[in-house]
Design an enzyme around this catalytic site. Structure first.
Site, short mmCIF file in Angstrom:
data_model
loop_
_atom_site.label_atom_id
_atom_site.label_comp_id
_atom_site.label_asym_id
_atom_site.label_seq_id
_atom_site.Cartn_x
_atom_site.Cartn_y
_atom_site.Cartn_z
N TYR A 1 0.99 1.14 13.82
CA TYR A 1 1.85 2.05 13.08
C TYR A 1 1.40 3.50 13.19
O TYR A 1 0.22 3.80 13.31
CB TYR A 1 2.01 1.63 11.63
CG TYR A 1 0.74 1.44 10.83
CD1 TYR A 1 0.38 2.35 9.83
CD2 TYR A 1 -0.08 0.34 11.03
CE1 TYR A 1 -0.76 2.16 9.06
CE2 TYR A 1 -1.21 0.14 10.27
CZ TYR A 1 -1.54 1.06 9.28
OH TYR A 1 -2.68 0.87 8.53
N LYS B 1 5.65 5.82 7.50
CA LYS B 1 5.06 4.95 8.52
C LYS B 1 6.14 4.40 9.43
O LYS B 1 7.18 3.94 8.96
CB LYS B 1 4.32 3.77 7.88
CG LYS B 1 3.15 4.17 7.01
CD LYS B 1 2.54 2.97 6.32
CE LYS B 1 1.39 3.37 5.44
NZ LYS B 1 0.87 2.23 4.67
N ASP C 1 -5.87 -5.85 -3.07
CA ASP C 1 -4.50 -6.35 -3.15
C ASP C 1 -4.39 -7.49 -4.17
O ASP C 1 -3.38 -7.63 -4.86
CB ASP C 1 -4.01 -6.80 -1.78
CG ASP C 1 -3.94 -5.64 -0.79
OD1 ASP C 1 -3.83 -4.48 -1.24
OD2 ASP C 1 -4.02 -5.90 0.41
N HIS D 1 0.82 -1.21 0.00
CA HIS D 1 0.00 0.00 0.00
C HIS D 1 0.85 1.26 0.00
O HIS D 1 1.94 1.29 0.57
CB HIS D 1 -0.92 0.01 1.23
CG HIS D 1 -1.83 -1.17 1.29
ND1 HIS D 1 -2.30 -1.67 2.46
CD2 HIS D 1 -2.37 -1.95 0.32
CE1 HIS D 1 -3.10 -2.71 2.23
NE2 HIS D 1 -3.14 -2.89 0.92
#
Length: 182
Positions: free
Chosen positions: A130, A70, A169, A61
């Site tokens: 995250y 991140k 995905d 992503h």
């Protein structure tokens, strides 16, 4: 805290100091001063927590208009975490780095903007946490194919076989067709 550059030097493995005894442990997952001294971001906009079962692969992503950096870690379980450089002007364009993150090693991975990110759950369950440098933006959200042979990620599928994927995905474009950064 120990910060080491991986094979793609913008991606950093962050290993916090852990203080443990027979009662348990304590560690800092974020310290503004220590992060600033290490050249890591100190201005976070969003914190996320996901739970997944063994064999789930989330990713790869990224966001185009509002790219996110991140800082990722595992609070419970074990994952194989991957960052793919999707900056066309970078000498490491299309290359990947990966690290195992777990509740045992307590390591974190800094994935800067300009990288696609994903992870494969290796334990029965994993809680993945995250911090993000920008807010999630649905219109800017993109996926890159996790199995693109051009990238050649060596996912440790072992006894997992075929991973469980979200629809976006499973149908994500290969790098050659994906929208990437200049």
């Amino acid at each position: 805290m120990k910060v080491e550059a991986l094979a793609i030097p913008e991606v950093k493995l962050v290993t916090p100091r852990v203080f443990g005894d027979d009662r348990g442990f304590f560690l800092e997952t974020y310290n503004e001063r220590a992060f600033a001294e290490a050249g890591l971001p100190t201005d976070w906009k969003q914190d996320n927590h996901s739970r997944s079962v063994k064999g789930v692969l989330r990713g790869l992503h990224y966001q185009m208009a509002n790219p996110q950096g991140k800082l990722v870690r595992v609070a419970r379980g074990r994952v194989f975490d991957v960052a793919v450089d999707i900056r066309r002007s970078s000498p490491s364009f299309g290359q990947w780095v990966g690290a195992e993150l777990s509740d045992e090693n307590m390591a974190m991975l800094w994935v800067p903007p300009g990288f696609a990110h994903g992870f494969l759950v290796l334990s029965d369950v994993a809680d993945f946490c995250y911090k993000c440098t920008t807010l999630w933006d649905a219109a800017s959200d993109r996926s890159l194919n996790w199995a693109d042979p051009r990238i050649g990620i060596d996912w440790p599928l072992g006894d997992i076989g075929k991973p469980q994927l979200a629809a976006k995905d499973a149908t994500a474009p290969m790098l050659a067709e994906a929208e990437t950064f200049a």
